[in-house]
Scaffold this motif. Sequence first.
Motif, PDB file in Angstrom:
ATOM      1  N   UNK A 143     -71.307 -65.926   6.461  1.00 18.13           N
ATOM      2  CA  UNK A 143     -71.311 -66.477   7.834  1.00 18.13           C
ATOM      3  C   UNK A 143     -71.024 -65.310   8.739  1.00 18.13           C
ATOM      4  N   UNK A 144     -71.959 -64.974   9.620  1.00 21.27           N
ATOM      5  CA  UNK A 144     -71.795 -63.773  10.448  1.00 21.27           C
ATOM      6  C   UNK A 144     -72.147 -64.106  11.889  1.00 21.27           C
ATOM      7  N   UNK A 145     -71.114 -64.170  12.724  1.00 17.24           N
ATOM      8  CA  UNK A 145     -71.307 -64.452  14.146  1.00 17.24           C
ATOM      9  C   UNK A 145     -72.171 -65.692  14.372  1.00 17.24           C
ATOM     10  N   UNK A 169     -79.366 -67.231   2.950  1.00 16.65           N
ATOM     11  CA  UNK A 169     -79.660 -67.865   1.658  1.00 16.65           C
ATOM     12  C   UNK A 169     -78.462 -67.875   0.711  1.00 16.65           C
ATOM     13  N   UNK A 170     -77.615 -66.837   0.752  1.00 18.33           N
ATOM     14  CA  UNK A 170     -76.453 -66.786  -0.150  1.00 18.33           C
ATOM     15  C   UNK A 170     -75.355 -67.750   0.261  1.00 18.33           C
ATOM     16  N   UNK A 183     -79.713 -70.558  11.025  1.00 15.97           N
ATOM     17  CA  UNK A 183     -79.992 -70.172   9.637  1.00 15.97           C
ATOM     18  C   UNK A 183     -80.998 -69.031   9.589  1.00 15.97           C
ATOM     19  N   UNK A 184     -80.665 -67.973   8.859  1.00 15.19           N
ATOM     20  CA  UNK A 184     -81.549 -66.807   8.755  1.00 15.19           C
ATOM     21  C   UNK A 184     -82.223 -66.795   7.386  1.00 15.19           C
ATOM     22  N   UNK A 227     -75.558 -58.585   5.166  1.00 11.99           N
ATOM     23  CA  UNK A 227     -75.630 -57.146   4.908  1.00 11.99           C
ATOM     24  C   UNK A 227     -76.517 -56.787   3.725  1.00 11.99           C
ATOM     25  N   UNK A 228     -77.377 -57.717   3.317  1.00 13.79           N
ATOM     26  CA  UNK A 228     -78.288 -57.413   2.227  1.00 13.79           C
ATOM     27  C   UNK A 228     -78.008 -58.251   0.990  1.00 13.79           C
TER      28      UNK A 228
END
Length: 746
Positions: free
Chosen positions: A56-58, A63-64, A101-102, A23-24
């Motif tokens: 961790x999202x879906x 990076x965090x 990984x994003x 979310x930013x």
Amino acid sequence: MTFDLPALAGLDDVAWDSLEHAYGPADDVPDLLRALAAGDAEQAEEAVYELYSNIWHQGSVYPATIPAVPFLVAIAASGASGTQTPQVLRLLGDIAASTDPREVEDPAAVRSAVAAHTEAIAGLLDDREAQVRAGAQFVLVHAGERQHARELILEHWHADAEALHAMMRLDAAKAADLADEVSSDDPLLRVSCALAWIRAGRQVDERVREAALTPIPEDAELWFWSDEGELFDQVIRALAERQGAAVAVEVLTEALGRLPESPAESEDDAPAESAESAEPAEQADRYLSAARWLIVSYRSAPALLAEALARLLDRPELAHRVISLLELIGPDVLAPAARDRLVTLAGTEDDPTLADEALACLARWNDPAVPALLGQAIIEHNRPRTLDATSVSGVAIPFDPDLLAAIRHRLARICDAEDEPPAEPDNPFAAVRDRSEPRRLAAILTAWGDDAAPAVPELIRLLALQPAVAAPVLAVIHPMSLEAMAMLRRVAATAEEGDAVRTRLVAAEAVRALTQDSAPLLAAVRFGLTTATKNPDDRADVAEAATRFPDHADLLVPLLRQALQAIPVPTPSLPAHQARMKLGRTLWQLTGDPGDAIDVLRGTLALSGELFTAWTVATAADLAAELGPAARELVPALEVALTEPVSCPAAAQALLAIDPDGPWPGARRTELADQLLAILAGANSPIARNRAFDALAALAPLPTSAAETLRALADQDERFPIGVHDIAHLRDDDEIRSRIRALLHE
């Protein structure tokens, strides 16, 4: 919040605000970690929930995520998270297992961040809480080096279901050996032992069978290893995958035969389901869920399961669940008695929902009893499932005068009730708004054509309430009615409220079909192109209608270009892209100049690779294929669209149409065939699968390797994957097999 806890040492040394999560900026992560370790159970639960949606999202990590891992490990290892420790361990395991990984420079760094703390996690393998032990095993399986994780779990072995599942992921043979040593009566552990033996390739002897068929209590479930479905589902899947569908069906059939009867309830005292009766219902759900999976996954399963499932129709507590499975099996392999039982249930007045489900099943089978049963039912009752079934491809309700009379009666009631307060329980119009009943009834009348002419009075009344529903039916029936024609012309010229553009178009199309008078439709097109609207679909519908007026290009082309320019680009709105493509296509058809269409396609094809855009890109590729060689400049963008499974088949056909002598039908033909075969074999969508087949057919004669792969796909027992478990998708499996064999001349 400020806490001086050892587990959080160094937390403020991380530049969280410079790191990103889902979310930013990740500047909220430190406070979430503090809340997790603060000793407040409610705060800890909320913190885990938040961390499970941002770092961790879906399934994706960010990076965090990496700098958060050491703190999560320290919190879990110290017990600072209290009752949330198992959830913290689950989060760590899911982070390690992520394959998405994003914006992480080194994708392997995420798993490595967790793996670096293997020894700290291993310290929890002897925790007094079974869930904490299981969580530690979960992390080690996903993060640890395989052999090392195996040795650690064996060194701290606890004979329970969770540990056995962890070992199955690491060493199936060893898991089976460990299962040999189990003497527990715990149901989860017994069924898990059966799964371990099956996954290790053991034959289904009496020990395996009895363990697999151990009833699992309603409240018993795996904490960490349900990613492949419920435990009994995993057993059936493992049997089918390793020993064939017939063996899996044999075990499942025995399970169905062992289902206990639900306790009888007296007519005078019918309380909610008791604790004693809930468990058999839960067992039935598990077994019938496994049956559904077999039916939709294996072509041989319906015939093998038909008899066992049909017997359950006589069990009232199971009939609802069973009907949906019999529908998938189809009438060809069921005994006549099962069909007769469904006819009886479809006519029952005691349970309207059950009657509707049975009738819907018969409708999807095109059973001849449907018209009479539906006619009897809809005079007084809505049959939403049955009417929905009539919209399924391949379903046709034959003309029946009694059903026609019933539909007329129902439409009259709907129109009579339109002015009644929606809260009235006997107001059919209010009740059917969400069910689209008038639209379904109208569809039946449309299929009957002139035979539905007696319903014209009711359709004229419906025209005043739902013109977009009634007008197309009147166009097909060809009523000799001045009243109907006058109302259609009035709607085509004056509709203002609601979906005014589409309503005018539909009514005008009906006038054109009945009288060959195109003037109302041309006026409706002009209205649709010049009226302010926030709905891009309006412009798309109007553009489609405008193609009927090549002789009025001088009038329409400036209006079409004005409408096209009024849709801002770039835009994230996919309906806006669809509308722009419709407008561009119509301009090309009216002028012969592809320039507008190509300009539109540049912007839409540039969406390739972005979330949720693949079908829109596929539509763009279809238009490029229509343009043919004139769209040559779009080839690079179409080659990008080849990399997306959904848009690949359309892009392939476009490339073949644009450059029939180019590299894709030539030197790169085998490469393209392999891409399309992968989509054909793996796509969950029948549309994508059929598009892939169409593109392959365009490459014929196929390379030898591609033909052999197609032959194997048609001959295997496993079905093509499906995302929706309904009879239409199973019919698609049969159809694609037939298409493959026809292409291969077999």
